[in-house]
Motif scaffolding. Sequence first.
Motif, PDB file in Angstrom:
ATOM      1  N   LEU A   1     -60.260  69.572   5.243  1.00  0.00           N
ATOM      2  CA  LEU A   1     -59.766  68.887   4.049  1.00  0.00           C
ATOM      3  C   LEU A   1     -58.770  67.811   4.468  1.00  0.00           C
ATOM      4  CD1 LEU A   1     -59.169  72.027   1.789  1.00  0.00           C
ATOM      5  CD2 LEU A   1     -61.210  70.584   1.921  1.00  0.00           C
ATOM      6  N   ARG A   2     -58.869  66.644   3.844  1.00  0.00           N
ATOM      7  CA  ARG A   2     -58.055  65.514   4.292  1.00  0.00           C
ATOM      8  C   ARG A   2     -56.957  65.148   3.294  1.00  0.00           C
ATOM      9  NH1 ARG A   2     -60.543  63.698   8.764  1.00  0.00           N
ATOM     10  NH2 ARG A   2     -62.788  64.114   8.987  1.00  0.00           N
ATOM     11  N   HIS A   3     -57.313  65.060   2.015  1.00  0.00           N
ATOM     12  CA  HIS A   3     -56.312  64.666   1.016  1.00  0.00           C
ATOM     13  C   HIS A   3     -56.795  65.134  -0.351  1.00  0.00           C
ATOM     14  CE1 HIS A   3     -59.183  61.501  -0.037  1.00  0.00           C
ATOM     15  NE2 HIS A   3     -59.195  61.150   1.244  1.00  0.00           N
ATOM     16  N   PRO A   4     -55.880  65.316  -1.314  1.00  0.00           N
ATOM     17  CA  PRO A   4     -56.278  65.762  -2.644  1.00  0.00           C
ATOM     18  C   PRO A   4     -57.246  64.797  -3.310  1.00  0.00           C
ATOM     19  CG  PRO A   4     -53.912  65.969  -2.351  1.00  0.00           C
ATOM     20  CD  PRO A   4     -54.424  65.204  -1.173  1.00  0.00           C
ATOM     21  N   SER A   5     -58.171  65.334  -4.104  1.00  0.00           N
ATOM     22  CA  SER A   5     -59.131  64.508  -4.834  1.00  0.00           C
ATOM     23  C   SER A   5     -58.417  63.725  -5.933  1.00  0.00           C
ATOM     24  CB  SER A   5     -60.223  65.382  -5.456  1.00  0.00           C
ATOM     25  OG  SER A   5     -60.884  66.140  -4.459  1.00  0.00           O
TER      26      SER A   5
ATOM     27  N   TRP B   1     -59.588  74.120  -1.351  1.00  0.00           N
ATOM     28  CA  TRP B   1     -60.797  73.689  -2.050  1.00  0.00           C
ATOM     29  C   TRP B   1     -60.950  74.607  -3.259  1.00  0.00           C
ATOM     30  CZ3 TRP B   1     -64.071  69.794  -2.450  1.00  0.00           C
ATOM     31  CH2 TRP B   1     -65.312  69.993  -3.050  1.00  0.00           C
TER      32      TRP B   1
ATOM     33  N   GLU C   1     -57.743  76.066   3.843  1.00  0.00           N
ATOM     34  CA  GLU C   1     -58.394  75.563   5.051  1.00  0.00           C
ATOM     35  C   GLU C   1     -58.638  76.691   6.050  1.00  0.00           C
ATOM     36  OE1 GLU C   1     -57.309  71.211   6.104  1.00  0.00           O
ATOM     37  OE2 GLU C   1     -55.430  72.141   5.414  1.00  0.00           O
TER      38      GLU C   1
ATOM     39  N   VAL D   1     -60.248  69.012  -4.112  1.00  0.00           N
ATOM     40  CA  VAL D   1     -59.178  69.365  -3.177  1.00  0.00           C
ATOM     41  C   VAL D   1     -57.847  69.311  -3.912  1.00  0.00           C
ATOM     42  CG1 VAL D   1     -58.050  68.798  -1.002  1.00  0.00           C
ATOM     43  CG2 VAL D   1     -60.506  68.413  -1.266  1.00  0.00           C
ATOM     44  N   TYR D   2     -57.088  70.414  -3.831  1.00  0.00           N
ATOM     45  CA  TYR D   2     -55.784  70.497  -4.474  1.00  0.00           C
ATOM     46  C   TYR D   2     -54.718  70.767  -3.417  1.00  0.00           C
ATOM     47  CZ  TYR D   2     -58.003  70.901  -9.079  1.00  0.00           C
ATOM     48  OH  TYR D   2     -58.726  70.672 -10.215  1.00  0.00           O
ATOM     49  N   ASP D   3     -53.514  70.407  -3.743  1.00  0.00           N
ATOM     50  CA  ASP D   3     -52.374  70.670  -2.858  1.00  0.00           C
ATOM     51  C   ASP D   3     -51.452  71.657  -3.555  1.00  0.00           C
ATOM     52  OD1 ASP D   3     -50.479  70.641  -0.907  1.00  0.00           O
ATOM     53  OD2 ASP D   3     -49.726  68.623  -1.329  1.00  0.00           O
TER      54      ASP D   3
ATOM     55  N   ASP E   1     -65.649  68.384   2.321  1.00  0.00           N
ATOM     56  CA  ASP E   1     -65.391  67.803   3.641  1.00  0.00           C
ATOM     57  C   ASP E   1     -64.532  68.763   4.455  1.00  0.00           C
ATOM     58  OD1 ASP E   1     -66.772  65.426   3.164  1.00  0.00           O
ATOM     59  OD2 ASP E   1     -65.028  64.520   2.181  1.00  0.00           O
TER      60      ASP E   1
ATOM     61  N   LEU F   1     -53.651  72.183   1.816  1.00  0.00           N
ATOM     62  CA  LEU F   1     -54.706  71.859   0.861  1.00  0.00           C
ATOM     63  C   LEU F   1     -55.649  73.036   0.649  1.00  0.00           C
ATOM     64  CD1 LEU F   1     -55.607  68.280   2.168  1.00  0.00           C
ATOM     65  CD2 LEU F   1     -54.082  68.875   0.272  1.00  0.00           C
TER      66      LEU F   1
END
Length: 229
Positions: free
Chosen positions: A220-224, A100, A183, A89-91, A217, A98
């Motif tokens: 998407l919730r937060h960057p990896s 993927w 997303e 996951v990137y921002d 996921d 976000l």
Amino acid sequence: METEQRVVNRSWLFSRLLWVLTAVAVVLLVFCLIKENLPGHVARSWPWRLRLLDTGSALTAVLGTGGAALARAQYAQTVRPSLSSVGGVYDHAPAGGLVWAFQLVNGSQDVAVIKNVAYWIVFSPVAIAAGSANPGRWLSQEETVAAIETRQLAKGEHFDFRHLGRGAFISADRLTGIGWLSERAMQEVQDLFVEVRVLDRAGDTHERVMPLMKNVDRPLRHPSPPFLI
């Protein structure tokens, strides 16, 4: 869908030809051994009266061609690519939010040259209910982009794919980017697979199908963490 890496073609010149020469040398050696143990009058009849190689020369030919074939097989194993894919996951979406992103990884010690890249896309139930249909076949990068754009998604804003054409290479010391989905795009795309066919330094062609949406996921919730991407 089969995702194990496999060899789809071996170089005729550097692989099969060596084994053909080894088989010929073995036949000559067997011929010489049988001829040496035949009675004199039989050895003078056809086809035993043929003079091809003596036993020593035939044995040398077997050892030489067989050794070359085994050395080539060992070299092919050494330079064999080890393909896989990773996602994170990137921002950094142009429109914000976000994404993927997915990349190719070559775990071997040598580069692999791309021969072909194709994609298999599966739309989400939401997209299917809205009238989209799964292509049901492997698509080129251009066809994949066109298929996703039918869901009112813009390339470069909601998704993107890097052009990995014939002749490009997958390095052994860095990741090779494939593309990303926002997303918004992930609401339309349920699954995405990539089929990569590459040529190694030994002249063999390898192929692997890799799932690009594995372990994602939704939403998407937060960057990896950096060490995972």
